[in-house]
Design a protein around this motif. Structure first.
Motif, mmCIF file in Angstrom:
data_model
loop_
_atom_site.group_PDB
_atom_site.id
_atom_site.type_symbol
_atom_site.label_atom_id
_atom_site.label_comp_id
_atom_site.label_asym_id
_atom_site.label_seq_id
_atom_site.Cartn_x
_atom_site.Cartn_y
_atom_site.Cartn_z
ATOM 1 N N LYS A 266 36.435 15.302 20.312
ATOM 2 C CA LYS A 266 36.424 16.022 21.772
ATOM 3 C C LYS A 266 35.280 14.270 23.002
ATOM 4 O O LYS A 266 35.366 14.543 24.077
ATOM 5 N N ALA A 267 34.222 14.635 21.858
ATOM 6 C CA ALA A 267 33.743 13.520 22.960
ATOM 7 C C ALA A 267 33.883 11.753 22.871
ATOM 8 O O ALA A 267 33.755 11.205 24.451
ATOM 9 N N ALA A 268 35.210 11.071 21.823
ATOM 10 C CA ALA A 268 35.813 10.119 22.046
ATOM 11 C C ALA A 268 36.918 10.164 23.360
ATOM 12 O O ALA A 268 37.636 9.820 23.728
ATOM 13 N N GLU A 269 37.254 11.830 23.691
ATOM 14 C CA GLU A 269 38.557 12.150 23.954
ATOM 15 C C GLU A 269 38.064 11.542 25.660
ATOM 16 O O GLU A 269 38.630 11.678 26.468
ATOM 17 N N LYS A 270 36.933 12.363 25.747
ATOM 18 C CA LYS A 270 36.098 12.312 27.227
ATOM 19 C C LYS A 270 35.321 11.077 27.866
ATOM 20 O O LYS A 270 35.684 10.815 28.622
ATOM 21 N N ASP A 271 35.734 10.393 26.571
ATOM 22 C CA ASP A 271 34.469 8.983 27.220
ATOM 23 C C ASP A 271 34.885 7.444 26.062
ATOM 24 O O ASP A 271 34.899 7.347 24.974
ATOM 25 N N ALA A 272 35.893 6.674 27.138
ATOM 26 C CA ALA A 272 36.426 5.512 26.890
ATOM 27 C C ALA A 272 35.614 4.649 25.707
ATOM 28 O O ALA A 272 36.299 3.978 24.919
ATOM 29 N N ARG A 273 34.652 5.158 25.827
ATOM 30 C CA ARG A 273 33.899 4.066 24.857
ATOM 31 C C ARG A 273 33.561 4.493 23.613
ATOM 32 O O ARG A 273 33.202 3.194 22.516
ATOM 33 N N ILE A 274 33.398 5.827 23.555
ATOM 34 C CA ILE A 274 33.489 6.081 22.334
ATOM 35 C C ILE A 274 34.758 5.840 21.661
ATOM 36 O O ILE A 274 36.037 6.422 21.890
ATOM 37 N N THR A 275 34.519 5.705 19.939
ATOM 38 C CA THR A 275 35.764 5.752 19.647
ATOM 39 C C THR A 275 35.763 6.016 17.573
ATOM 40 O O THR A 275 34.577 5.657 17.479
ATOM 41 N N TYR A 276 36.371 7.435 17.449
ATOM 42 C CA TYR A 276 36.651 7.874 16.178
ATOM 43 C C TYR A 276 38.036 7.229 15.787
ATOM 44 O O TYR A 276 38.827 7.902 15.977
ATOM 45 N N LEU A 277 37.735 6.499 13.999
ATOM 46 C CA LEU A 277 38.122 6.785 13.005
ATOM 47 C C LEU A 277 38.537 6.872 11.637
ATOM 48 O O LEU A 277 39.729 7.294 11.078
ATOM 49 N N GLY A 278 37.945 8.045 11.893
ATOM 50 C CA GLY A 278 38.198 9.225 10.617
ATOM 51 C C GLY A 278 37.502 8.787 9.370
ATOM 52 O O GLY A 278 36.620 8.062 9.736
ATOM 53 N N VAL A 279 38.529 8.980 8.447
ATOM 54 C CA VAL A 279 38.016 8.317 7.143
ATOM 55 C C VAL A 279 38.607 6.927 7.131
ATOM 56 O O VAL A 279 40.059 7.037 6.718
ATOM 57 N N ILE A 280 37.870 6.245 6.831
ATOM 58 C CA ILE A 280 38.659 4.807 6.203
ATOM 59 C C ILE A 280 37.894 4.588 4.831
ATOM 60 O O ILE A 280 36.692 4.684 4.306
ATOM 61 N N SER A 281 38.340 3.489 4.355
ATOM 62 C CA SER A 281 37.854 2.306 3.193
ATOM 63 C C SER A 281 36.846 2.284 3.265
ATOM 64 O O SER A 281 36.149 1.855 4.556
ATOM 65 N N HIS A 282 35.880 1.805 2.183
ATOM 66 C CA HIS A 282 34.441 1.127 2.196
ATOM 67 C C HIS A 282 34.463 -0.144 2.694
ATOM 68 O O HIS A 282 33.990 -0.435 3.335
ATOM 69 N N SER A 283 35.876 -0.665 2.776
ATOM 70 C CA SER A 283 36.217 -2.094 2.830
ATOM 71 C C SER A 283 36.662 -2.514 4.178
ATOM 72 O O SER A 283 35.734 -3.582 4.943
ATOM 73 N N GLU A 284 36.663 -1.128 5.066
ATOM 74 C CA GLU A 284 37.137 -1.997 6.042
ATOM 75 C C GLU A 284 35.776 -0.688 6.677
ATOM 76 O O GLU A 284 35.277 -1.420 8.125
ATOM 77 N N VAL A 285 35.131 -0.459 6.385
ATOM 78 C CA VAL A 285 33.694 -0.034 6.821
ATOM 79 C C VAL A 285 32.852 -1.135 6.743
ATOM 80 O O VAL A 285 32.200 -2.273 7.986
ATOM 81 N N THR A 286 32.621 -2.010 6.051
ATOM 82 C CA THR A 286 32.273 -3.414 5.978
ATOM 83 C C THR A 286 32.875 -4.190 6.866
ATOM 84 O O THR A 286 31.742 -4.601 7.260
ATOM 85 N N ALA A 287 33.910 -4.326 7.391
ATOM 86 C CA ALA A 287 34.081 -5.018 8.236
ATOM 87 C C ALA A 287 34.144 -4.692 9.663
ATOM 88 O O ALA A 287 33.526 -5.358 10.491
ATOM 89 N N LEU A 288 33.738 -3.629 10.013
ATOM 90 C CA LEU A 288 33.175 -2.698 10.865
ATOM 91 C C LEU A 288 32.066 -3.296 11.898
ATOM 92 O O LEU A 288 31.652 -3.885 11.976
ATOM 93 N N TYR A 289 31.207 -2.919 10.071
ATOM 94 C CA TYR A 289 29.446 -3.846 10.384
ATOM 95 C C TYR A 289 29.861 -4.966 10.755
ATOM 96 O O TYR A 289 28.362 -5.408 11.744
#
Length: 401
Positions: A266-289
């Motif tokens: 709901k917060a991501a729907e209200k504020d375009a600055r927030i992105t919710y990606l749900g559950v992703i792999s650890h390698s994808e998390v590392t790429a985000l970091y």
């Protein structure tokens, strides 16, 4: 101690999920699983001979979860280590009974006198099995205690959780040794004479490079949180802090699942600055970091009693070289304020102030701060180093036969 013998035969009992199976159940703690996999790899270059890994494979209990029966798994982990996931009935009351019966039967068959049985947490499978096996088989029983829930705080104030809390009180002083995630566990559960503190570790460290996000002074300032979306992880504080801050360049990326998933959506729907990606792999998390300017680790310590936890995610975040914003958590061996931005005021205003401080200090300062943290973790808190510490502790507590 008889020093001429160099090998400790160990049976590891926990809730390990092999690589590739992490998405098979939403009951799996990804941070806890990474910790256990790191331990298993880390013991490779120590005096420990890991005979087998016995695992309770986590599932939501029926009917919340879909499984009525878990049929078990048998695999070989890297290093030719036998992995057994115990079969069990996934029904209220029967799950704990069948898991514990399976673990007990396995160890009665495979454990020898003088072997070490190391439990990762003692709730399920129950650490009480260790005392029984010590009596019957003459094994040495140790436990890594990485979280203890306080009834009415992080879990319901029910008879089940009261029993678990007092089980820890009775059990920990009676074990051959305790490896605790915080010194508070050792002090409050009367295990200072037979315990050490190991806050967690990391298996793989990034190379000493300048993260592109810090080097190029981008037009946006991106924060990343990855973990359980629960109250004790400060999710609501972070979202309220974002609502308080009007800076157009701010971005917040949130990864994970939990009780507050809908709140984040709901917060991501209200504020375009927030992105919710749900559950992703650890390698994808590392790429985000690698693309972030600030990593978030806002464990609640004042409104909830989380003193018997330490966010192992903090170690992972500090290891990246990206600056970290955290609350004043402590395990006992280092002060987070030396290596991270620390929030003492656990309110949305306090979190917002921490974000603004990091933004104000600029890329060069933040890179230096992140690199100091990365070097500290690489020198002190890789799993290979932590497992050397643990194996030395085991040697001081047992006679190897």
């Amino acid at each position: 101690m008889n020093n001429k013998f160099k090998t400790i035969r160990m049976h590891f009992v926990g809730s390990v999920v092999p690589a590739g199976d992490e998405s098979s159940s939403d009951a799996i703690s990804h941070a806890g699983n990474l910790c256990q996999l790191g331990l298993i790899r880390g013991f490779t270059d120590t005096v420990v001979e890991l005979i087998q890994v016995i695992s309770y494979f986590p599932n939501r209990i029926f009917p919340v979860g879909k499984r009525v029966y878990f049929s078990g798994k048998h695999r070989t982990l890297p290093g030719d280590i036998d992995f057994y996931a115990i079969p069990y009935l996934n029904l209220p009351g029967l799950r704990a009974i069948t898991v514990n019966a399976g673990v007990l039967l396995n160890l009665l068959v495979n454990a020898r006198r003088g072997d070490v049985v190391l439990f990762y947490n003692v709730t399920i499978p129950s650490g009480l099995l260790g005392l029984l096996l010590r009596l019957i088989r003459g094994v040495h029983c140790f436990a890594m205690v990485y979280d203890i829930h306080v009834p009415g705080q992080t879990v319901p104030d029910s008879w089940r959780w009261r029993f678990e809390y007092w089980k820890h009180k009775w059990l920990l002083p009676r074990l051959d040794g305790v490896i605790a995630i915080t010194s508070k566990i050792l002090f409050d559960f009367n295990a200072t004479n037979n315990g050490i503190v190991v806050e967690g570790g990391v298996a793989v460290l990034p190379s000493a490079i300048i993260f592109s996000s810090l080097a190029r002074s981008p037009s946006t300032f991106t924060m990343v949180y990855a973990g359980r979306l629960n109250e004790d992880n400060g999710i609501e504080l972070m979202l309220r802090a974002m609502a308080r801050l009007t800076n157009a360049e701010l971005r917040m990326v949130i990864v994970g699942s939990g009780l507050l998933s809908d709140t984040v959506k709901k917060a991501a729907e209200k504020d375009a600055r927030i992105t919710y990606l749900g559950v992703i792999s650890h390698s994808e998390v590392t790429a985000l970091y690698r693309g972030a300017q600030l990593l978030m680790c806002i464990r609640i310590t004042k409104q909830l009693n989380t003193g018997y936890f330490f966010p192992s995610k903090l170690i992972e975040c500090l290891a990246t070289g990206v600056p970290v914003l955290t609350t004043r958590v402590t395990g006992g061996s280092f002060d987070p304020a030396e290596y991270a931005y620390v929030v003492d005021d656990e309110t949305d205003q306090g979190v917002a102030a921490g974000i603004l401080e990091s933004m104000k200090n600029g890329a060069a300062y933040n890179f230096a701060k992140g690199e100091k943290a990365r070097l500290f973790i690489s020198e002190n808190m890789t799993w290979s180093k932590q497992c050397l510490k643990i194996s030395h502790f085991l040697l001081t507590k047992i006679e190897i036969e």
